[in-house]
Scaffold this active site. Structure first.
Site, PDB file in Angstrom:
ATOM      1  N   GLU A  77       0.853  -1.208   0.000  1.00 19.91           N
ATOM      2  CA  GLU A  77       0.000   0.000   0.000  1.00 19.91           C
ATOM      3  C   GLU A  77       0.883   1.251   0.000  1.00 19.91           C
ATOM      4  O   GLU A  77       0.613   2.224  -0.715  1.00 19.91           O
ATOM      5  CB  GLU A  77      -0.908  -0.001   1.239  1.00 19.91           C
ATOM      6  CG  GLU A  77      -1.779   1.234   1.389  1.00 19.91           C
ATOM      7  CD  GLU A  77      -2.984   1.267   0.445  1.00 19.91           C
ATOM      8  OE1 GLU A  77      -3.735   0.277   0.412  1.00 19.91           O
ATOM      9  OE2 GLU A  77      -3.182   2.302  -0.235  1.00 19.91           O
ATOM     10  N   ASP A 118      -2.111 -12.494  -0.413  1.00 19.64           N
ATOM     11  CA  ASP A 118      -3.314 -11.733  -0.065  1.00 19.64           C
ATOM     12  C   ASP A 118      -4.058 -11.439  -1.352  1.00 19.64           C
ATOM     13  O   ASP A 118      -3.614 -10.649  -2.185  1.00 19.64           O
ATOM     14  CB  ASP A 118      -2.933 -10.414   0.619  1.00 19.64           C
ATOM     15  CG  ASP A 118      -2.482 -10.604   2.055  1.00 19.64           C
ATOM     16  OD1 ASP A 118      -2.668 -11.722   2.592  1.00 19.64           O
ATOM     17  OD2 ASP A 118      -1.953  -9.651   2.646  1.00 19.64           O
ATOM     18  N   ARG A 177      -5.148 -15.264   2.007  1.00 22.10           N
ATOM     19  CA  ARG A 177      -6.171 -14.364   2.555  1.00 22.10           C
ATOM     20  C   ARG A 177      -7.046 -13.889   1.421  1.00 22.10           C
ATOM     21  O   ARG A 177      -6.550 -13.587   0.332  1.00 22.10           O
ATOM     22  CB  ARG A 177      -5.511 -13.152   3.209  1.00 22.10           C
ATOM     23  CG  ARG A 177      -6.541 -12.229   3.833  1.00 22.10           C
ATOM     24  CD  ARG A 177      -6.319 -10.774   3.520  1.00 22.10           C
ATOM     25  NE  ARG A 177      -6.312 -10.422   2.113  1.00 22.10           N
ATOM     26  CZ  ARG A 177      -6.096  -9.181   1.663  1.00 22.10           C
ATOM     27  NH1 ARG A 177      -5.845  -8.221   2.506  1.00 22.10           N
ATOM     28  NH2 ARG A 177      -6.112  -8.912   0.364  1.00 22.10           N
ATOM     29  N   HIS A 180      -8.685   2.882   4.977  1.00 22.30           N
ATOM     30  CA  HIS A 180      -8.125   4.136   4.461  1.00 22.30           C
ATOM     31  C   HIS A 180      -8.538   5.302   5.352  1.00 22.30           C
ATOM     32  O   HIS A 180      -9.478   5.211   6.139  1.00 22.30           O
ATOM     33  CB  HIS A 180      -8.533   4.330   2.993  1.00 22.30           C
ATOM     34  CG  HIS A 180      -7.620   3.555   2.093  1.00 22.30           C
ATOM     35  ND1 HIS A 180      -6.580   4.133   1.428  1.00 22.30           N
ATOM     36  CD2 HIS A 180      -7.565   2.232   1.817  1.00 22.30           C
ATOM     37  CE1 HIS A 180      -5.928   3.196   0.749  1.00 22.30           C
ATOM     38  NE2 HIS A 180      -6.508   2.034   0.970  1.00 22.30           N
ATOM     39  N   HIS A 193       0.006  22.616  32.940  1.00 21.64           N
ATOM     40  CA  HIS A 193       0.358  21.271  32.453  1.00 21.64           C
ATOM     41  C   HIS A 193       1.758  20.893  32.927  1.00 21.64           C
ATOM     42  O   HIS A 193       1.984  19.807  33.451  1.00 21.64           O
ATOM     43  CB  HIS A 193       0.341  21.232  30.916  1.00 21.64           C
ATOM     44  CG  HIS A 193      -1.028  21.245  30.336  1.00 21.64           C
ATOM     45  ND1 HIS A 193      -1.501  20.262  29.516  1.00 21.64           N
ATOM     46  CD2 HIS A 193      -2.038  22.127  30.458  1.00 21.64           C
ATOM     47  CE1 HIS A 193      -2.743  20.533  29.155  1.00 21.64           C
ATOM     48  NE2 HIS A 193      -3.085  21.673  29.715  1.00 21.64           N
TER      49      HIS A 193
HETATM   50  C1  HCA Z   1      -5.723  -1.897  -3.668  1.00 23.08           C
HETATM   51  C2  HCA Z   1      -6.959  -1.801  -2.831  1.00 23.08           C
HETATM   52  C3  HCA Z   1      -6.794  -2.083  -1.365  1.00 23.08           C
HETATM   53  C4  HCA Z   1      -6.789  -3.573  -1.079  1.00 23.08           C
HETATM   54  C5  HCA Z   1      -6.942  -3.909   0.375  1.00 23.08           C
HETATM   55  C6  HCA Z   1      -6.901  -5.373   0.712  1.00 23.08           C
HETATM   56  C7  HCA Z   1      -8.008  -1.414  -0.707  1.00 23.08           C
HETATM   57  O1  HCA Z   1      -5.009  -0.910  -3.749  1.00 23.08           O
HETATM   58  O2  HCA Z   1      -5.505  -2.930  -4.261  1.00 23.08           O
HETATM   59  O3  HCA Z   1      -6.294  -6.144  -0.012  1.00 23.08           O
HETATM   60  O4  HCA Z   1      -7.488  -5.741   1.741  1.00 23.08           O
HETATM   61  O5  HCA Z   1      -7.830  -0.412  -0.030  1.00 23.08           O
HETATM   62  O6  HCA Z   1      -9.105  -1.920  -0.919  1.00 23.08           O
HETATM   63  O7  HCA Z   1      -5.611  -1.497  -0.877  1.00 23.08           O
HETATM   64 CU    CU Z   2      -5.818   0.151   0.370  1.00 23.89          CU
END
Ligand code: HCA
Ligand code: CU
Length: 399
Positions: free
Chosen positions: A35, A114, A154, A217, A311
């Site tokens: 990410e 994943d 996953r 996010h 404080h």
């Molecule tokens: C992406 C989307 C992702 C995947 C999150 C996950 C999101 O950039 O591929 O695999 O659980 O925010 O949905 O980052």
């Molecule tokens: Cu994401």
């Protein structure tokens, strides 16, 4: 008596949710190298990726998630390189729910894959165009195949918050039956509130027996609270990135999650080398060409600085009065600011003691009054304050 303001969407009672979380049982899936690579400024060379992976491994995160090997030839090589480093953390890569990607991923030698697919109507209509039935078929094929290769798998539904819960529960249940290791709830657009996340995860807990991961996010500033709510609802794994870097304004920051967990129970994060956090944040900030925000959790410039006299006095007597995080547990020190019109004489006394200057309370109060008057026209530096203290001490000697 109920003091909560009930909105239409809240339960009709004031009962707080009963958390099902087990604090000592959560794991971090650190996604700076996946990410985080989606942050607009991020470009990591192979040595930089190795350095980040090693730092995070030393810190003690349980998993590292890497960019898909399908992204580019170098991404594929980097996956294999990091998977071959022999780190303690399990190495995951992240792929679309597709057999070709899954094969590429397993070939790199990672410990787990994943897999993600969009399930909201937005993504079904405007991205891959698949129906829920087709998503289930494809998910079953990919998950069963990865599982048969002897690596972790996953399965996550992108944009879970804007998906029909019945749809995603059906998909999750189908892959749970195949022995998926974790299912993931992804708040892809940062729209969820903590209560919504709590409810979704808690409901999901009733549908699957595998572990549950949360990826949130931060578009509306809820990423840390949402991660915590996911744990309260029964999630076992949380995705983070250093400083929260990722698409747009990113995801749950590693340091922010640690601060949140520590604030609930310091024991819950004892498994991590907390004194590495400062360097991790600063090194990654430099690599992506940003500053660590001044107000960053734990490692920000002002995170342990106290200013107002009331404080500072209390903190000097007992730091817990205004600190829920002990700086020393993170290898850091607290700082009492002494050059402002809000400065109290206890802070000035403390500074004089640090400098080894013997001044009476009366003298210190006099200097404090002078600091206040002078700093009415602008903050004094520590040097300015020290000069005042030294001058006063020298006068005493001269007399
Ligand atoms: C992406 C989307 C992702 C995947 C999150 C996950 C999101 O950039 O591929 O695999 O659980 O925010 O949905 O980052
Ligand atoms: Cu994401």
């Amino acid at each position: 008596m109920c003091r909560l303001q009930i909105t239409a969407d809240l339960p009709a009672t004031c009962d707080l949710p009963t958390p099902t979380m087990s604090l000592d049982n959560f794991s971090i899936i650190e996604s700076t190298l996946r990410e985080g690579e989606q942050f607009v400024n991020a470009f990591f060379t192979t040595p930089q990726k190795i350095r980040i992976a090693q730092m995070l491994d030393l810190f003690g995160v349980e998993y590292l998630e890497l960019t898909s090997p399908a992204a580019s030839p170098q991404s594929r090589n980097d996956c294999a390189t990091i998977a071959g480093l022999g780190l303690k953390a399990k190495i995951l890569t992240h792929t679309r729910c597709h057999m070709d990607d899954a094969k590429l991923a397993v070939d790199t030698g990672v410990d787990g894959v994943d897999v993600v697919i969009g399930t909201s109507s937005y993504l079904r209509d405007f991205s891959h165009g698949m129906s829920i039935e087709r998503i289930i078929d494809q998910a079953q094929e990919v998950v069963a195949w990865i599982k048969a290769q002897g690596v972790e798998v996953r399965f996550s539904t992108e944009d879970s918050l804007r998906s029909d819960p019945e749809d995603i529960f059906e998909v999750y249940a189908a892959v749970d039956k195949l022995g998926v290791n974790r299912v993931g709830v992804a708040d892809t657009v940062g729209v969820g509130t903590p209560l919504q996340i709590y409810r979704l995860v808690k409901a999901l807990r009733e549908h699957v027996s595998c572990d549950i991961e949360f990826h949130g996010h931060n578009d509306s500033g809820c990423a840390i609270a949402n991660a915590y709510a996911a744990l309260e609802g029964g999630a076992t794994h949380i995705d983070t990135s250093v400083l929260g870097i990722g698409e747009r304004n990113g995801i749950t920051p590693l340091g922010g999650l640690v601060a949140r967990m520590y604030a609930t129970d310091p024991e819950s994060v004892k498994k991590y080398k907390l004194n590495l956090l400062h360097d991790i944040d600063h090194i990654v900030a430099e690599l992506v060409n940003v500053d660590v925000p001044f107000n960053n959790y734990i490692t920000g410039y002002s995170a342990f600085t106290h200013k107002a006299g009331i404080h500072a006095k209390a903190v000097l007597n007992n730091p817990s009065t205004y600190e829920i995080l002990k700086p020393e547990d993170f290898g850091l020190t607290r700082y009492i600011h002494v050059g402002s019109r809000l400065t109290g004489w206890n802070s000035v006394k403390n500074r004089a003691e640090q400098l080894g200057l013997a001044l009476t309370d009366g003298e210190l109060k006099g200097i404090t009054a002078e600091i206040k008057t002078r700093s009415d026209s602008g903050t004094l530096t520590l040097d300015d304050v020290d000069t005042l203290l030294f001058e006063r001490a020298q006068n005493n000697v001269a007399v």
